[in-house]
Design a protein around this motif. Structure first.
Motif, PDB file in Angstrom:
ATOM      1  N   ALA A 181     -14.053  22.987 -48.476  1.00 39.83           N
ATOM      2  CA  ALA A 181     -12.780  23.561 -48.911  1.00 39.83           C
ATOM      3  C   ALA A 181     -13.008  24.078 -50.317  1.00 39.83           C
ATOM      4  CB  ALA A 181     -11.678  22.509 -48.896  1.00 39.83           C
ATOM      5  N   LEU A 182     -12.770  25.330 -50.516  1.00 34.26           N
ATOM      6  CA  LEU A 182     -12.992  25.952 -51.808  1.00 34.26           C
ATOM      7  C   LEU A 182     -11.675  26.539 -52.273  1.00 34.26           C
ATOM      8  CD1 LEU A 182     -15.000  26.942 -53.972  1.00 34.26           C
ATOM      9  CD2 LEU A 182     -15.387  28.965 -52.552  1.00 34.26           C
ATOM     10  N   GLY A 183     -11.167  26.058 -53.377  1.00 37.13           N
ATOM     11  CA  GLY A 183      -9.886  26.554 -53.860  1.00 37.13           C
ATOM     12  C   GLY A 183      -9.859  26.665 -55.363  1.00 37.13           C
ATOM     13  N   PHE A 184      -9.274  27.727 -55.849  1.00 41.83           N
ATOM     14  CA  PHE A 184      -9.099  27.928 -57.266  1.00 41.83           C
ATOM     15  C   PHE A 184      -7.695  28.459 -57.493  1.00 41.83           C
ATOM     16  CE2 PHE A 184     -13.618  28.342 -56.670  1.00 41.83           C
ATOM     17  CZ  PHE A 184     -14.153  27.692 -57.769  1.00 41.83           C
ATOM     18  N   LEU A 185      -7.054  27.987 -58.496  1.00 41.02           N
ATOM     19  CA  LEU A 185      -5.806  28.559 -58.983  1.00 41.02           C
ATOM     20  C   LEU A 185      -6.025  28.737 -60.469  1.00 41.02           C
ATOM     21  CD1 LEU A 185      -2.816  29.367 -58.508  1.00 41.02           C
ATOM     22  CD2 LEU A 185      -2.233  27.010 -59.181  1.00 41.02           C
ATOM     23  N   PHE A 186      -6.024  29.969 -60.936  1.00 42.62           N
ATOM     24  CA  PHE A 186      -6.315  30.193 -62.339  1.00 42.62           C
ATOM     25  C   PHE A 186      -5.542  31.397 -62.842  1.00 42.62           C
ATOM     26  CE2 PHE A 186      -9.496  32.282 -59.744  1.00 42.62           C
ATOM     27  CZ  PHE A 186      -9.566  33.562 -60.271  1.00 42.62           C
ATOM     28  N   GLU A 187      -5.315  31.396 -64.141  1.00 41.70           N
ATOM     29  CA  GLU A 187      -4.623  32.494 -64.784  1.00 41.70           C
ATOM     30  C   GLU A 187      -5.617  33.604 -65.078  1.00 41.70           C
ATOM     31  OE1 GLU A 187      -1.650  33.207 -68.582  1.00 41.70           O
ATOM     32  OE2 GLU A 187      -2.346  31.195 -68.103  1.00 41.70           O
ATOM     33  N   LYS A 188      -5.259  34.799 -64.694  1.00 41.39           N
ATOM     34  CA  LYS A 188      -6.108  35.976 -64.915  1.00 41.39           C
ATOM     35  C   LYS A 188      -5.878  36.483 -66.333  1.00 41.39           C
ATOM     36  CE  LYS A 188      -6.766  40.653 -63.243  1.00 41.39           C
ATOM     37  NZ  LYS A 188      -6.223  41.717 -62.421  1.00 41.39           N
ATOM     38  N   PRO A 189      -6.965  36.833 -67.031  1.00 43.09           N
ATOM     39  CA  PRO A 189      -6.772  37.432 -68.356  1.00 43.09           C
ATOM     40  C   PRO A 189      -5.977  38.736 -68.231  1.00 43.09           C
ATOM     41  CG  PRO A 189      -9.083  36.917 -67.977  1.00 43.09           C
ATOM     42  CD  PRO A 189      -8.364  36.710 -66.678  1.00 43.09           C
ATOM     43  N   THR A 190      -5.225  39.065 -69.243  1.00 36.36           N
ATOM     44  CA  THR A 190      -4.445  40.299 -69.178  1.00 36.36           C
ATOM     45  C   THR A 190      -5.369  41.497 -69.174  1.00 36.36           C
ATOM     46  OG1 THR A 190      -4.232  40.271 -71.579  1.00 36.36           O
ATOM     47  CG2 THR A 190      -2.417  39.333 -70.293  1.00 36.36           C
ATOM     48  N   ASP A 191      -4.940  42.516 -68.459  1.00 35.73           N
ATOM     49  CA  ASP A 191      -5.755  43.745 -68.315  1.00 35.73           C
ATOM     50  C   ASP A 191      -5.807  44.530 -69.608  1.00 35.73           C
ATOM     51  OD1 ASP A 191      -6.231  43.175 -65.638  1.00 35.73           O
ATOM     52  OD2 ASP A 191      -4.377  44.155 -65.021  1.00 35.73           O
TER      53      ASP A 191
END
Length: 191
Positions: A181-191
């Motif tokens: 099971a591979l899971g990530f929840l992360f905040e993306k840097p702003t573009d």
């Protein structure tokens, strides 16, 4: 049967494990199966003395345990397994330095993507309709972020329960479905 813990104990030092590649590889292998230092050394194609040293450190950190001792040609073979799997939860992150979080997440993602690549290359991922692959970019407010984080925490708890229940039902020679099971929840840097 003792199951793998879902939370880190106070003795775990992420930097002591993750920042040394041999130690990290030993821990990764022992999270999946029970092995002796000799078996690990053969698998990693490294000198037994080096692998044994790192196994002792992992044992002293409390992330692996001795599960079996067997007499072999006048000596004793010690077999170990992980008592924790490499993982990173919000509770772990709260207690870790930023560089430890990055190192831990990097190692987990490297392992996960290697496992995924193997499943893709072999075609195994197409054999069961329950396999899943999701990339779902979102634009959340703070409440939505907390709800998504809670959902991931619940999923992690469910995965640990599924493993523990499987361990209780299965005997040592019972067939099993090797699963990642591979899971990530992360905040993306702003573009």
């Amino acid at each position: 049967m003792k199951t793998l813990k879902q939370s880190r104990g106070p003795s775990r030092s992420v930097a002591a494990i993750i920042n040394h590649p041999v130690r990290a590889r030993c821990w990764d292998a022992l999270a999946e199966r029970t092995l002796s230092p000799k078996e690990l050394a053969d698998e990693l194609r490294m000198p037994l003395s080096d692998v044994s040293y790192h196994v002792r450190i992992l044992r002293d950190l409390g992330v692996i345990e001795l599960v079996e001792t067997q007499p072999v040609r006048g000596a004793l073979r010690h077999r170990y397994k992980a008592v924790e799997r490499p993982h990173l939860t919000r509770h772990d992150i709260e207690e870790m330095a930023p560089e430890e979080v990055v190192a831990d997440a990097t190692r987990i993602s490297q392992l996960g993507f290697a496992d995924l690549s193997s499943s893709l290359d072999s075609g195994k991922i197409a054999e069961r309709p329950e396999h899943a692959a999701v990339r779902y970019p979102m634009d959340l407010d703070e409440e939505g972020w907390r709800k998504a984080a809670d959902a991931y925490e619940t999923l992690l708890d469910t995965l640990f329960e599924a493993q523990a229940e499987s361990d209780e039902r299965r005997g040592p020679d019972s067939p099993s479905v090797k699963t990642i099971a591979l899971g990530f929840l992360f905040e993306k840097p702003t573009d």
